[in-house]
Design a protein around this motif. Structure first.
Motif, mmCIF file in Angstrom:
data_model
loop_
_atom_site.group_PDB
_atom_site.id
_atom_site.type_symbol
_atom_site.label_atom_id
_atom_site.label_comp_id
_atom_site.label_asym_id
_atom_site.label_seq_id
_atom_site.Cartn_x
_atom_site.Cartn_y
_atom_site.Cartn_z
ATOM 1 N N UNK A 2 -1.181 60.046 -33.698
ATOM 2 C CA UNK A 2 -1.766 59.641 -32.435
ATOM 3 C C UNK A 2 -0.728 58.968 -31.550
ATOM 4 N N UNK A 3 -0.961 59.015 -30.264
ATOM 5 C CA UNK A 3 -0.014 58.477 -29.305
ATOM 6 C C UNK A 3 -0.242 57.013 -28.977
ATOM 7 N N UNK A 4 0.429 56.540 -27.902
ATOM 8 C CA UNK A 4 0.410 55.132 -27.553
ATOM 9 C C UNK A 4 -0.952 54.604 -27.126
ATOM 10 N N UNK A 5 -1.918 55.467 -26.845
ATOM 11 C CA UNK A 5 -3.255 54.984 -26.494
ATOM 12 C C UNK A 5 -4.003 54.480 -27.725
ATOM 13 N N UNK A 6 -3.453 54.716 -28.900
ATOM 14 C CA UNK A 6 -4.068 54.238 -30.131
ATOM 15 C C UNK A 6 -3.621 52.806 -30.368
ATOM 16 N N UNK A 7 -4.491 51.887 -29.981
ATOM 17 C CA UNK A 7 -4.217 50.452 -30.094
ATOM 18 C C UNK A 7 -5.398 49.772 -30.776
ATOM 19 N N UNK A 44 -10.215 45.208 -41.753
ATOM 20 C CA UNK A 44 -10.119 46.495 -41.063
ATOM 21 C C UNK A 44 -10.313 46.313 -39.562
ATOM 22 N N UNK A 45 -9.534 47.053 -38.786
ATOM 23 C CA UNK A 45 -9.613 47.025 -37.326
ATOM 24 C C UNK A 45 -9.643 48.468 -36.850
ATOM 25 N N UNK A 46 -10.519 48.758 -35.896
ATOM 26 C CA UNK A 46 -10.557 50.103 -35.336
ATOM 27 C C UNK A 46 -9.441 50.237 -34.302
ATOM 28 N N UNK A 47 -8.541 51.171 -34.548
ATOM 29 C CA UNK A 47 -7.431 51.477 -33.643
ATOM 30 C C UNK A 47 -7.845 52.704 -32.855
ATOM 31 N N UNK A 48 -7.895 52.593 -31.552
ATOM 32 C CA UNK A 48 -8.398 53.688 -30.735
ATOM 33 C C UNK A 48 -9.861 53.899 -31.078
ATOM 34 N N UNK A 49 -10.266 55.126 -31.123
ATOM 35 C CA UNK A 49 -11.678 55.405 -31.409
ATOM 36 C C UNK A 49 -11.928 55.993 -32.786
ATOM 37 N N UNK A 50 -10.834 56.262 -33.574
ATOM 38 C CA UNK A 50 -11.068 56.970 -34.835
ATOM 39 C C UNK A 50 -10.231 56.552 -36.030
ATOM 40 N N UNK A 51 -9.372 55.562 -35.891
ATOM 41 C CA UNK A 51 -8.513 55.167 -37.007
ATOM 42 C C UNK A 51 -8.842 53.744 -37.416
ATOM 43 N N UNK A 52 -9.090 53.546 -38.706
ATOM 44 C CA UNK A 52 -9.295 52.202 -39.245
ATOM 45 C C UNK A 52 -7.954 51.759 -39.800
ATOM 46 N N UNK A 53 -7.405 50.689 -39.221
ATOM 47 C CA UNK A 53 -6.085 50.222 -39.602
ATOM 48 C C UNK A 53 -6.110 48.841 -40.207
ATOM 49 N N UNK A 54 -5.044 48.532 -40.930
ATOM 50 C CA UNK A 54 -4.903 47.255 -41.632
ATOM 51 C C UNK A 54 -3.521 46.694 -41.328
ATOM 52 N N UNK A 55 -3.474 45.489 -40.767
ATOM 53 C CA UNK A 55 -2.205 44.901 -40.417
ATOM 54 C C UNK A 55 -1.594 45.623 -39.232
ATOM 55 N N UNK A 56 -0.368 45.244 -38.904
ATOM 56 C CA UNK A 56 0.315 45.825 -37.759
ATOM 57 C C UNK A 56 1.823 45.762 -37.990
ATOM 58 N N UNK A 57 2.512 46.785 -37.530
ATOM 59 C CA UNK A 57 3.969 46.836 -37.622
ATOM 60 C C UNK A 57 4.506 47.556 -36.389
ATOM 61 N N UNK A 59 6.840 50.448 -35.083
ATOM 62 C CA UNK A 59 7.569 51.662 -35.466
ATOM 63 C C UNK A 59 8.653 51.895 -34.433
ATOM 64 N N UNK A 60 9.815 52.242 -34.906
ATOM 65 C CA UNK A 60 10.920 52.572 -33.995
ATOM 66 C C UNK A 60 11.402 53.975 -34.333
ATOM 67 N N UNK A 61 11.332 54.844 -33.346
ATOM 68 C CA UNK A 61 11.773 56.220 -33.509
ATOM 69 C C UNK A 61 13.271 56.328 -33.258
ATOM 70 N N UNK A 62 13.879 57.396 -33.713
ATOM 71 C CA UNK A 62 15.310 57.623 -33.504
ATOM 72 C C UNK A 62 15.661 57.603 -32.016
ATOM 73 N N UNK A 63 14.712 57.985 -31.183
ATOM 74 C CA UNK A 63 14.935 57.999 -29.734
ATOM 75 C C UNK A 63 14.985 56.591 -29.141
ATOM 76 N N UNK A 64 14.593 55.593 -29.954
ATOM 77 C CA UNK A 64 14.546 54.220 -29.466
ATOM 78 C C UNK A 64 13.155 53.794 -29.037
ATOM 79 N N UNK A 67 6.500 51.569 -30.957
ATOM 80 C CA UNK A 67 5.065 51.509 -30.809
ATOM 81 C C UNK A 67 4.460 50.682 -31.927
ATOM 82 N N UNK A 68 3.361 50.009 -31.622
ATOM 83 C CA UNK A 68 2.637 49.236 -32.618
ATOM 84 C C UNK A 68 1.727 50.185 -33.381
ATOM 85 N N UNK A 69 1.702 50.010 -34.721
ATOM 86 C CA UNK A 69 0.906 50.902 -35.564
ATOM 87 C C UNK A 69 0.429 50.107 -36.775
#
Length: 137
Positions: A2-7, A44-57, A59-64, A67-69
Motif C-alpha cells: 500500500x502507498x502513503x495514504x495508508x496511515x 492493534x491499529x487500523x492503518x488505512x481502511x484494511x490493514x491491522x498494524x502493530x507498532x510503527x517504524x 521504512x527507507x527505500x533505496x531511492x531515499x 514512509x511510516x509503516x
C-alpha cells in the motif's frame, strides 16, 4: 504494498474485524490479531481502511523515500489473510518449509486457511520479523 495514504487511524479494529464477510476469514483475523498483540506488546491499529498494524517504524527505500509503516500487521483479504513481515523471507526458508500451505511476496505472507498452517511456526515467523525490524536481532 500500500502507498502513503495508508496511515494509522482511530477506526475501531473490532468493528473492522466484525465486518469481514467470510466467517472463517473473520475467525482467522481475530486469531492473528490476538497473536500479533501478544508478540508485539502493541495494541492493534487500523492503518488505512484494511490493514491491522502493530507498532510503527520508518521504512527507507533505496531511492531515499521514507514512509511510516507497522512493525508487523495483517489484512483479511477475500482470497487469503495477508501477513506483513517487513524483513522479508530470505533467511526464513527453514520456517517456511515447516509452515504449511502458503505463498509469499516481497514482504507478504499469504495464508488461505489459518487452520492449515503450523501456528507455532507462524508465531515464530512474526516474532523473528518483529525483533529484526525493531533492531534487536
Amino acid at each position: 504494498m500500500a502507498g502513503p495514504s495508508t496511515r494509522p487511524t482511530d477506526a475501531d479494529v473490532d468493528a473492522f474485524l466484525d465486518s469481514v464477510p467470510d466467517a472463517t476469514r473473520r475467525a482467522d483475523a481475530r486469531s492473528v490479531c490476538r497473536m500479533m498483540t501478544e508478540v508485539t506488546g502493541e495494541p492493534p491499529v487500523l492503518w488505512g481502511s484494511r490493514i491491522v498494524g502493530f507498532g510503527s517504524t520508518r521504512l527507507r527505500y533505496a531511492s531515499g523515500r521514507e514512509l511510516e509503516w507497522p512493525v508487523t500487521g495483517f489484512a483479511p483479504r477475500k482470497a487469503s489473510t495477508t501477513i506483513y513481515l517487513m524483513d522479508g523471507f530470505e533467511e526464513r526458508a527453514d520456517l517456511l518449509e515447516r509452515l504449511g500451505p502458503h505463498s509469499t511476496g516481497r514482504s507478504c505472507l499469504y495464508v488461505k486457511r489459518l487452520e492449515e498452517v503450523d501456528q507455532v511456526v507462524l508465531r515464530e515467523l512474526v516474532q523473528v520479523s518483529v525483533v529484526h525490524v525493531r533492531g534487536q536481532g
